[in-house]
Enzyme design. Structure first.
Site, short mmCIF file in Angstrom:
data_model
loop_
_atom_site.label_atom_id
_atom_site.label_comp_id
_atom_site.label_asym_id
_atom_site.label_seq_id
_atom_site.Cartn_x
_atom_site.Cartn_y
_atom_site.Cartn_z
NE ARG A 247 64.01 52.61 106.83
CZ ARG A 247 63.04 53.40 107.26
NH1 ARG A 247 63.17 54.02 108.44
NH2 ARG A 247 61.95 53.57 106.55
CD GLU A 367 63.29 46.98 105.41
OE1 GLU A 367 63.21 47.75 106.38
OE2 GLU A 367 63.27 45.74 105.51
#
Length: 382
Positions: A247, A367
Site C-alpha cells: 500500500r 490493494e
C-alpha cells in the site's frame, strides 16, 4: 516543473529513482498513448525494463533481485506512474507476490520460483480477489483440499494481474472452516500450466489499459503438497503484512498520477488565452492550481513518512492505510481539477489528462478499497 524532487527521498533510494526517471522518459512516456489505445500487453517495454534493471527489484539479492526497500520501490513507482500508469503497473506486477515467497517460503521454493523471475525468465502474480469478494480477505471461497501428496484447488479469482501472462501465481485459498475466520486460509505457488488452471483476460478496462488482469478458474487443479507457502492457516496474516508494504507503493502510484495531472494543468493554463489574457492570470485558476499542489505535497510528505514507519515495523498497517488513501485520493482530486481547467479539451481521447483522469480512478480501489483503509486507520490508531 519537477514535482517529484529528490529532497524528500532517502539517499539509498535515489539511484533507483533516477534509473526509473530515465527509463520512463525513454520508454514509457513515448509509448503511453499507443498502448492505452490498443490495450495490448507492453511486452517490448517490459523487456526494456528488464534490461534497465527495473524488474524484480523487490526480490532479495540472494536470489538475483535488487533487494530494494519499500522506500526505493515507492520512489520508482512515482516516476513510472507519472509517465504512464498502465505501463508502470505492468513493470511492477512482473514480480508481484514474490515478497511473500521471499519472507515465508523455504530456500528450495525461493530458488525454484524467485530466481527465474529475477533473471527475467518468468513472470509471477498474486491471486487473492474473487468475483464476489475483494477487500474481505477472510471471506474468500476458493478452496484447497489436501489429497495425499497434493493440494487440489477449486474456485475462481478475479482482477488477477498477469493471470494469463504469468508462469506462476501465489494463490490465496481456503483450507479450513474454523471459528477463527482469520485462520482459515493459506498460500500456495500454482504454476499456470498446471492441469485445472484456466485464465482469460477481464473485459477491457476504462483505465490502465496497458496492464492486463484476468479471471482465473481452478477446476480440480492439482499441485504438489510442497507448494504450500509458510504455515497452513496463516495466509490471512501473511497477506496483511504484505499489503502494508504494497500500500505504500500504491501511494506512489497516486503521487505519480497527481504529478502528471498538475503538470498538464500548469502547461495548459499558461499556454491558453481568454478574455485578452492568459488563463493562468485568473485568480480562480490560480486557486485551483494551489489546491492541487497542496494536496500533492501533503500526500507526498505523509507517504514518505509512512514508508519509514513501515520499514521499521512501527504500526505499519496504520501508516500504510493513511498513505494509500491520502495519495490515491489526491490523484483523483488533482485529475478532476486538471480536467476542469482544461475545459472542453479535457474530454478529447488523445489528451494525456484524459488518460490520467481514467487511470487515477483505479488505485483508490485496488490493494483494499479506501473505505477499508479508513477502517484500518481507525482500528489501528495508537
Amino acid at each position: 516543473m519537477d514535482l517529484l524532487t529528490e529532497d524528500i527521498v532517502p539517499e539509498s533510494a535515489r539511484d533507483l529513482k533516477r534509473q526509473a526517471r530515465a527509463f520512463a522518459a525513454d520508454h514509457v512516456a513515448p509509448n503511453a498513448a499507443t498502448y492505452f489505445e490498443s490495450g495490448e500487453y507492453p511486452w517490448e517495454v517490459l523487456e526494456a525494463a528488464r534490461d534497465a534493471g527495473l524488474v524484480a527489484q523487490d526480490v532479495p539479492e540472494s536470489y538475483g533481485g535488487g533487494g530494494r526497500s519499500v522506500t526505493a520501490m515507492l520512489a520508482m513507482a512515482e516516476e513510472l506512474f507519472r509517465a504512464d500508469a498502465g505501463i508502470g503497473l505492468t513493470v511492477q506486477l512482473a514480480s508481484f507476490g514474490t515478497e511473500l515467497l521471499a519472507e515465508y517460503g523455504t530456500d528450495e521454493q525461493c530458488e525454484r520460483w524467485l530466481r527465474p523471475v529475477a533473471e527475467g525468465e518468468q513472470l509471477s502474480g498474486l491471486a487473492v480477489s474473487e468475483p464476489d469478494t475483494g477487500s474481505d480477505l477472510a471471506g474468500m471461497q476458493t478452496r484447497a483440499e489436501r489429497d495425499g501428496d497434493e493440494w487440489v484447488l477449486d474456485g475462481e479469482k478475479y482482477w488477477i494481474g498477469n493471470g494469463v501472462e504469468a508462469d506462476w501465481l501465489t494463490v490465496y485459498a481456503r483450507t479450513g472452516d474454523g471459528d477463527d475466520r482469520y485462520g482459515n486460509h493459506s498460500l500456495f505457488v500454482v504454476p499456470t500450466d498446471a492441469d485445472g488452471y484456466a485464465a482469460e483476460h477481464v473485459p477491457e478496462k476504462m483505465g490502465m489499459r496497458a496492464s492486463k488482469q484476468a479471471h482465473v478458474t481452478f477446476d480440480g487443479c492439482r499441485i504438489p503438497a510442497e507448494n504450500l507457502v509458510g504455515q497452513e492457516g496463516a495466509g490471512f496474516w501473511m497477506l496483511a503484512d504484505f499489503f502494508n508494504h504494497g500500500r505504500v507503493v500504491v501511494a506512489g502510484h497516486g503521487l505519480g498520477l497527481a504529478a502528471a495531472a498538475i503538470e498538464e494543468a500548469w502547461a495548459f493554463v499558461h499556454d491558453r488565452e481568454a478574455f485578452g489574457r492568459s488563463i493562468g492570470d485568473f485568480q480562480v485558476v490560480q486557486h485551483g492550481l494551489a489546491d492541487m499542489r497542496m494536496a500533492f505535497e501533503a500526500a507526498r510528505s505523509l507517504t514518505y513518512r509512512a514508508a519509514e514507519h513501515v520499514e521499521a515495523g512501527e504500526n505499519a498497517g496504520f501508516w500504510a492505510a493513511m498513505a494509500k488513501t491520502t495519495a490515491t485520493e489526491a490523484a483523483v482530486e488533482c485529475a478532476e481539477q486538471s480536467m476542469q481547467l482544461h475545459g472542453g479539451r479535457s474530454i478529447l481521447a488523445d489528451r494525456r489528462i484524459a488518460r490520467v483522469y481514467r487511470d487515477a480512478r483505479v488505485p483508490v480501489v485496488y490493494e483494499g478499497a479506501n473505505e477499508i483503509q479508513r477502517n484500518l486507520v481507525y482500528n489501528q490508531w495508537a
